[in-house]
Scaffold this active site. Structure first.
Site, mmCIF file in Angstrom:
data_model
loop_
_atom_site.group_PDB
_atom_site.id
_atom_site.type_symbol
_atom_site.label_atom_id
_atom_site.label_comp_id
_atom_site.label_asym_id
_atom_site.label_seq_id
_atom_site.Cartn_x
_atom_site.Cartn_y
_atom_site.Cartn_z
ATOM 1 C CB SER A 188 -0.966 -0.031 1.186
ATOM 2 O OG SER A 188 -1.934 0.996 1.056
ATOM 3 C CG ASP A 260 -12.153 -22.387 -6.220
ATOM 4 O OD1 ASP A 260 -12.783 -23.199 -5.516
ATOM 5 O OD2 ASP A 260 -11.209 -22.708 -6.970
ATOM 6 C CG ASP A 402 -6.098 -2.972 -3.902
ATOM 7 O OD1 ASP A 402 -6.894 -2.345 -3.184
ATOM 8 O OD2 ASP A 402 -4.868 -2.911 -3.757
ATOM 9 C CG HIS A 441 -5.291 -2.385 -0.043
ATOM 10 N ND1 HIS A 441 -4.629 -1.907 -1.146
ATOM 11 C CD2 HIS A 441 -4.801 -1.686 1.022
ATOM 12 C CE1 HIS A 441 -3.784 -0.964 -0.773
ATOM 13 N NE2 HIS A 441 -3.869 -0.821 0.521
#
Length: 515
Positions: A188, A260, A402, A441
């Site tokens: 990040s 999935d 994300d 994220h």
């Protein structure tokens, strides 16, 4: 800071010259006892504490939980590269022969002024001498930058460099020798810091891991403002609930996902929010026109209203709401905040006005002004030639869903570096990028989101083995349910058509389809 760098270079030269002049037997290094490091003199740095810590449970304010750590020397200090700087940092050095001979610095998250102790603990347990810093302020409030441009610079890029230089000097004095290799790890904002180090200070680290890097900081902040405006009415009330977002994600996965719940390549997904538009008389599990338009705008991303140029890519299909954690959907950064996320950057850092109204932001004029006035907050330089020239290796990864740092923007940076430096094949010689399908994220999500990039980087830096694939796993309640290879961009993992789909060995890394 120049003096500090000079001291570091001089000390490195002394160690190298001593090694060269020594007889055939290896030189004997004698380090400084831990508690004596308090007297260490480094330009622009004050050592405030130095004490040994016994092996066993360890915790300190800012750690999420206590960690069982080996014995180490804990050194605390403050760096002041400018008169308005106050960068608190720590260096932990394994004791009792537990040092692996290497140095690692860890990044921080968001705008938080705090040391990443948990990441330091993880590095220490692997035998590293580790360093971390608070990027020059305390707490998560952006008010620290109001009237303090040097503190903003410390946060943006300077703190990591200063603590890296000081950290390696401290390790050298504590152990009697320079680290054999130096690494940086961050996700990040830490990923942003990782790219900044490669761009601005290519000699700081031999290997760098940049996870989900929020590197295009200013354009990303403008995109938060744009997306918040698109998903709220004139009064500031959200147009989309958590249930609405969950409905969208379920529809996206049903259209483009696998068994999935993972969307391997979201940018190939052609799901249209209009398919969820309520029919006349329908209520529940559908969206009204205003909601459909809001979702479309978030997907489309931010464009300059005058020129039509894309300023920042949109958020991916499948990132709307895929879990209950705050950063597993649009709720955390786009929907739930009472005002656009990070808009304080403009109020405190750019305009210097705490009363600035985000509704006055001009997506043409003000974006350009921010780029010119505080462009140093971003790490967008695509020329990594100096880092490559000295043998540096860079691994970058990001989650395909994300909801904080859109992966299209991160892929855009990698493509731009390739365009600058001879193409994808040439760039892969020192810089590789891994997309993680089904990851949010930095972590979490329905995909195979557990992997060890550090070992991959060590093998590349120390043994010349570049990662051709990284095996990742999906873990539920402590049990691995499936594995899958992560492939170097732009390759993707494809099932071989015959093996167990829950095992990585049944997948090949192949060329991606055109988007």
């Amino acid at each position: 800071m120049t003096a500090l760098r000079t001291v570091c270079i001089a000390l490195a030269a002394l160690v190298l010259s001593a090694a060269a002049a020594a007889p055939s037997t290896a030189p004997v290094f004698t380090g400084t006892p831990c508690d004596k490091l308090i007297a260490l003199t480094i330009p622009d740095v004050t050592i405030t504490a130095a004490a040994p810590v016994a092996a066993g449970p360890f915790t300190t304010q800012g750690m999420r939980q206590s960690a069982e750590l080996p014995a180490f020397c804990r050194v605390q200090g403050v760096a002041a590269p400018t008169a308005d700087s106050h960068i608190q940092f720590e260096v932990w050095i394994p004791q009792a022969g537990g040092w692996n001979g290497k140095f690692q610095e860890v990044g921080v998250g968001g705008y938080d002024g705090s040391i990443s102790y948990d990441a330091m603990a993880a590095g220490l347990k692997r035998g590293y001498a580790v360093a971390g810093n608070d990027v020059g302020h305390t707490g998560g409030d952006l008010k620290f930058g109001l009237g303090h441009p040097e503190k903003v610079i410390d946060w943006a890029w300077r703190a990591m460099h200063v603590s890296a230089v000081a950290g390696k000097l401290i390790v050298r004095n504590a152990t009697g020798r320079q680290p054999e290799h130096s690494y940086f790890i961050g996700c990040s904002t830490g990923g942003h810091q990782a790219l900044s180090e490669a761009q601005r200070f290519p000699a700081d680290f031999d290997g760098i891991i940049a996870g989900d890097p929020a590197y295009d900081r200013l354009h990303e902040t403008a995109a938060y403002l744009w997306s918040w405006t698109a998903t709220h009415d004139a009064s500031g009330a959200p147009l989309l609930s958590s249930a609405d977002l969950k409905l969208v994600t379920q529809a996206v996965v049903a259209t483009c996902g696998d068994r999935d719940g993972v969307i391997d390549e979201p940018r190939l997904c052609r799901f249209a929010p209009a398919t969820l538009l309520c029919k006349p008389g329908q209520t529940g599990r559908c969206l009204n026109q205003e909601q459909v338009d809001a979702v479309d705008k978030v997907y489309a991303g931010l464009r300059n209203p005058r020129t039509g140029e894309q300023i920042f890519p949109g958020w991916e299909r499948g990132s709307e709401n895929f879990g209950d954690a705050p950063l597993q959907g649009w709720n955390g950064f786009l929907i739930n905040p009472k005002a656009p996320m990070r808009s304080e950057v403009y109020a405190y850092f750019l305009f210097g006005d705490p009363n600035w109204d985000f509704r006055t932001f001009d997506f043409d004029r003000d974006v350009a002004y921010a780029d010119s006035a505080i462009g140093y907050m971003s790490a967008v330089d695509t020329d990594l030639g100096a880092f490559r020239a000295r043998g540096g290796k860079l691994l970058m990864y990001t989650g395909w869903i994300d909801p904080v740092a859109p992966p299209e923007d991160i892929a855009k940076y990698y493509d731009a570096v390739a365009g600058k430096m001879g193409g994808l094949r040439k760039v892969a010689e020192f810089y590789r990028f891994f997309m993680v399908p089904g990851m949010g994220h930095c972590q979490g999500g329905p995909g195979t989101t557990n992997f060890d990039m550090l070992t991959q980087l060590e093998n590349w830096v120390e043994h010349g083995r570049a990662p051709a694939r990284v095996v990742a796993s999906h873990v539920e309640n402590g049990v691995t349910t499936r594995t899958r290879p992560l492939c170097p961009y732009p390759q993707v993992a494809r099932w071989n058509g015959k093996g167990d789909r829950s095992k990585a060995e049944s997948f090949l890394c192949t060329a991606a389809k055109k988007s």
